[in-house]
Design a protein around this motif. Sequence first.
Motif, PDB file in Angstrom:
ATOM      1  N   ASN A   1      69.383  -0.913  -5.437  1.00 61.38           N
ATOM      2  CA  ASN A   1      68.451  -0.644  -6.533  1.00 61.38           C
ATOM      3  C   ASN A   1      68.441  -1.745  -7.577  1.00 61.38           C
ATOM      4  N   THR A   2      69.262  -2.746  -7.397  1.00 63.37           N
ATOM      5  CA  THR A   2      69.368  -3.738  -8.474  1.00 63.37           C
ATOM      6  C   THR A   2      68.902  -5.133  -8.075  1.00 63.37           C
ATOM      7  N   ASN A   3      69.226  -5.563  -6.859  1.00 65.97           N
ATOM      8  CA  ASN A   3      68.898  -6.946  -6.509  1.00 65.97           C
ATOM      9  C   ASN A   3      68.547  -7.058  -5.027  1.00 65.97           C
ATOM     10  N   LEU A   4      67.296  -6.686  -4.729  1.00 69.59           N
ATOM     11  CA  LEU A   4      66.871  -6.673  -3.317  1.00 69.59           C
ATOM     12  C   LEU A   4      66.881  -8.065  -2.700  1.00 69.59           C
ATOM     13  N   GLU A   5      66.591  -9.039  -3.555  1.00 72.68           N
ATOM     14  CA  GLU A   5      66.560 -10.407  -3.036  1.00 72.68           C
ATOM     15  C   GLU A   5      67.944 -10.806  -2.517  1.00 72.68           C
ATOM     16  N   LYS A   6      68.937 -10.561  -3.335  1.00 76.26           N
ATOM     17  CA  LYS A   6      70.310 -10.927  -2.927  1.00 76.26           C
ATOM     18  C   LYS A   6      70.742 -10.097  -1.707  1.00 76.26           C
ATOM     19  N   MET A   7      70.367  -8.808  -1.752  1.00 79.52           N
ATOM     20  CA  MET A   7      70.749  -7.939  -0.636  1.00 79.52           C
ATOM     21  C   MET A   7      70.154  -8.480   0.685  1.00 79.52           C
ATOM     22  N   ASN A   8      68.874  -8.873   0.617  1.00 74.89           N
ATOM     23  CA  ASN A   8      68.221  -9.433   1.810  1.00 74.89           C
ATOM     24  C   ASN A   8      68.947 -10.681   2.298  1.00 74.89           C
ATOM     25  N   ASN A   9      69.347 -11.471   1.338  1.00 72.70           N
ATOM     26  CA  ASN A   9      70.036 -12.709   1.715  1.00 72.70           C
ATOM     27  C   ASN A   9      71.343 -12.430   2.456  1.00 72.70           C
ATOM     28  N   ILE A  10      72.079 -11.492   1.899  1.00 71.31           N
ATOM     29  CA  ILE A  10      73.361 -11.126   2.543  1.00 71.31           C
ATOM     30  C   ILE A  10      73.100 -10.622   3.962  1.00 71.31           C
ATOM     31  N   LEU A  11      72.094  -9.768   4.094  1.00 72.00           N
ATOM     32  CA  LEU A  11      71.804  -9.203   5.423  1.00 72.00           C
ATOM     33  C   LEU A  11      71.355 -10.295   6.392  1.00 72.00           C
ATOM     34  N   HIS A  12      70.607 -11.250   5.855  1.00 69.85           N
ATOM     35  CA  HIS A  12      70.142 -12.342   6.715  1.00 69.85           C
ATOM     36  C   HIS A  12      71.330 -13.178   7.217  1.00 69.85           C
ATOM     37  N   VAL A  13      72.250 -13.450   6.290  1.00 67.53           N
ATOM     38  CA  VAL A  13      73.466 -14.186   6.692  1.00 67.53           C
ATOM     39  C   VAL A  13      74.177 -13.411   7.802  1.00 67.53           C
ATOM     40  N   CYS A  14      74.277 -12.094   7.619  1.00 65.10           N
ATOM     41  CA  CYS A  14      74.985 -11.275   8.629  1.00 65.10           C
ATOM     42  C   CYS A  14      74.260 -11.308   9.968  1.00 65.10           C
ATOM     43  N   LEU A  15      72.932 -11.196   9.943  1.00 66.90           N
ATOM     44  CA  LEU A  15      72.194 -11.203  11.214  1.00 66.90           C
ATOM     45  C   LEU A  15      72.376 -12.539  11.940  1.00 66.90           C
ATOM     46  N   LYS A  16      72.378 -13.589  11.147  1.00 65.27           N
ATOM     47  CA  LYS A  16      72.576 -14.917  11.767  1.00 65.27           C
ATOM     48  C   LYS A  16      73.970 -14.992  12.402  1.00 65.27           C
ATOM     49  N   GLN A  17      74.950 -14.487  11.695  1.00 70.62           N
ATOM     50  CA  GLN A  17      76.314 -14.502  12.251  1.00 70.62           C
ATOM     51  C   GLN A  17      76.366 -13.661  13.526  1.00 70.62           C
ATOM     52  N   ILE A  18      75.734 -12.483  13.457  1.00 73.45           N
ATOM     53  CA  ILE A  18      75.744 -11.593  14.635  1.00 73.45           C
ATOM     54  C   ILE A  18      75.067 -12.277  15.815  1.00 73.45           C
TER      55      ILE A  18
ATOM     56  N   PHE B   1      72.333  -0.202   8.489  1.00 71.56           N
ATOM     57  CA  PHE B   1      71.966  -0.420   7.084  1.00 71.56           C
ATOM     58  C   PHE B   1      70.525  -0.925   6.981  1.00 71.56           C
ATOM     59  N   ILE B   2      70.175  -1.868   7.849  1.00 68.77           N
ATOM     60  CA  ILE B   2      68.823  -2.457   7.804  1.00 68.77           C
ATOM     61  C   ILE B   2      67.766  -1.408   8.190  1.00 68.77           C
ATOM     62  N   LYS B   3      68.141  -0.553   9.133  1.00 71.23           N
ATOM     63  CA  LYS B   3      67.213   0.513   9.540  1.00 71.23           C
ATOM     64  C   LYS B   3      66.996   1.485   8.378  1.00 71.23           C
ATOM     65  N   ASN B   4      68.101   1.883   7.753  1.00 68.96           N
ATOM     66  CA  ASN B   4      67.996   2.916   6.710  1.00 68.96           C
ATOM     67  C   ASN B   4      67.442   2.401   5.387  1.00 68.96           C
ATOM     68  N   ASN B   5      67.592   1.110   5.137  1.00 65.16           N
ATOM     69  CA  ASN B   5      67.215   0.612   3.812  1.00 65.16           C
ATOM     70  C   ASN B   5      66.115  -0.425   3.791  1.00 65.16           C
TER      71      ASN B   5
ATOM     72  N   GLU C   1      80.893  -8.569  -0.303  1.00 67.05           N
ATOM     73  CA  GLU C   1      79.564  -8.671  -0.917  1.00 67.05           C
ATOM     74  C   GLU C   1      78.966  -7.310  -1.285  1.00 67.05           C
ATOM     75  N   GLU C   2      79.394  -6.280  -0.613  1.00 65.19           N
ATOM     76  CA  GLU C   2      78.927  -4.904  -0.852  1.00 65.19           C
ATOM     77  C   GLU C   2      77.403  -4.786  -1.013  1.00 65.19           C
ATOM     78  N   PRO C   3      76.652  -5.134   0.023  1.00 69.69           N
ATOM     79  CA  PRO C   3      75.187  -5.115  -0.108  1.00 69.69           C
ATOM     80  C   PRO C   3      74.643  -3.736  -0.515  1.00 69.69           C
ATOM     81  N   TRP C   4      75.353  -2.647  -0.149  1.00 70.49           N
ATOM     82  CA  TRP C   4      74.906  -1.285  -0.494  1.00 70.49           C
ATOM     83  C   TRP C   4      74.813  -1.085  -2.001  1.00 70.49           C
ATOM     84  N   LYS C   5      75.532  -1.897  -2.778  1.00 72.00           N
ATOM     85  CA  LYS C   5      75.476  -1.733  -4.234  1.00 72.00           C
ATOM     86  C   LYS C   5      74.243  -2.407  -4.838  1.00 72.00           C
ATOM     87  N   LEU C   6      73.530  -3.174  -4.002  1.00 73.55           N
ATOM     88  CA  LEU C   6      72.411  -3.951  -4.547  1.00 73.55           C
ATOM     89  C   LEU C   6      71.057  -3.295  -4.275  1.00 73.55           C
TER      90      LEU C   6
END
Length: 512
Positions: free
Chosen positions: A437-454, A367-371, A430-435
């Motif tokens: 076009n609408t909320n890149l800030e929130k999407m980034n946050n979700i992805l950051h949380v995921c990377l930290k967990q990973i 997801f991070i690569k593609n988006n 959280e469905e980051p894929w839905k964000l």
Amino acid sequence: MKNQNYYITTPIYYPSGQPHMGHAYSSIIADVFARFKRIDNSNVYFLTGTDEHGLKIQKAAEKASMDPLSYCNKISMVFRNLTKKLDLSNNDFIRTTEDRHYKSVNDLWNKLIKSGDIYLSKYKGWYSVSDEAYYNSDEIIEKDGIKFSSFSGSTVEWVEEESFFFRLSSWEKKLLDFYKKNDKFILPLSRRNEVINFVKSGLKDLSVSRTSFTWGIKVPDNNKHVIYVWLDALTNYLSALNYPDVKNKMYKNFWPASLHVIGKDILRFHAIYWPAFLLAAKIEPPKRIFSHGWILSGDEKMSKSKGNILNPLEIIDNYGIDELRYYLMKEVPHGSDGSISLKNLENCINSDLANNYGNLCQRIFSFIKNNCKNKVTKNNTKSKNDSNLLDKTKILMKNLRVEMDNQNLNNYIKSVIDISFLTNKYINDEEPWKLKNTNLEKMNNILHVCLKQIAMISILLNPIIPRATSKVLDALNIEKKSRNFSFLDGEEIIPDNIEVNNLDILFKKIQK
Ligand code: MSP
């Protein structure tokens, strides 16, 4: 605790046949603890090796029409190669036919003679070559005219010969005191109770030399005798630290051993004989013996004589080493026996590795690569789901060190894999894929949380599946020296702005 010294050992293996799953199992357990301790900032020395003397090896060499040493050179090499196949991180590989070992055994023997703990007499009793063990008459059963040990099921033979004896009987009370003072000397506790009951039932003096064969270390000053293979073998743990040079750095740093990992079949030797020899020689006994159960095939012990062996090398070739390591560590309950099968191995690979941890990494990295062109930025808005996930993760991580310090690998793995499961669920919620076009800030946050967990999960799983987790940690650009457990103490594991690399597939799902 920083930079604690930690000395961990596997049993040393008899090179009497090809290595099998039981050997792989003992070694992998020890390797997981060794890797865990290194990541937790200890200074680890991890030893494995081969146990090359005794009648059992002499007979195996005769069968192969080889002299014992050439035979041992050959098979010991097979065990050494296995350490690489299993990704063991051992620092040393000892052979009991090495000079350094002869020196240690000689010294220990002389100390026991000097202290009056060894005397010459005559042995009359039962002996099992396969176990290299003496058994009492009440431990013998007869079937079809053949005598067996009721303890191990191995055949026994009657032996009568001149022998040196170790005054084990005089150590009964001192051993019981020692177990009392060191209440976690033997884990799991069920095994501790077994040993205590055995000692309480009375210890007989132990025959510690043989005269009816020659393949062993000669008794100093009496070359007719070779030293009993267990007194010889156990001493390997000292030889690797250059004992008897007790002033050298290795010995000073690493003795007493922190942990001997062994199978339950060799518990008596490690939990009774070994501390008794050491106490008699005025050497501090090891801090802990962890006795694991057996790997079963159906409900029988997997062993060469039963012909029910799953070959670890074939499994590694067909499924991969991380897959085998994970399966064995997860499937066999703490200290108990565990049955293994290819079907369960495949289920475990699919459910925990491919669908859970592997899927978590793959979906987030692609997801991070593609988006996001592989770049993610954290901001400080925290949603309820974020806090929920982080809180639950914290709770699951709270006891991880304690679980590992008590050799409770199953609980450890369960907690970590639960964290991975929760993180996958968080993404679904959280469905980051839905964000996009609408909320890149929130999407980034979700992805950051995921990377930290990973990142955290990968470090936690690294001792068990070092290959796959290293790929993930490389892709996260986490430096090698930062791959430690300081996040358990609250340190940040990834930067607020993070750039990742592409991640290849980690685990192939097995199609059935
Ligand atoms: N040479 C002795 C150990 C000396 S240590 C000072 C010895 N060697 S062994 O090759 O027979 O076994 C080594 C280890 O493999 C033991 O801890 C034993 O429990 C383990 N396993 C062998 N078969 C096993 C299973 N089927 N399952 C789990 N482990 C078992 O004993």
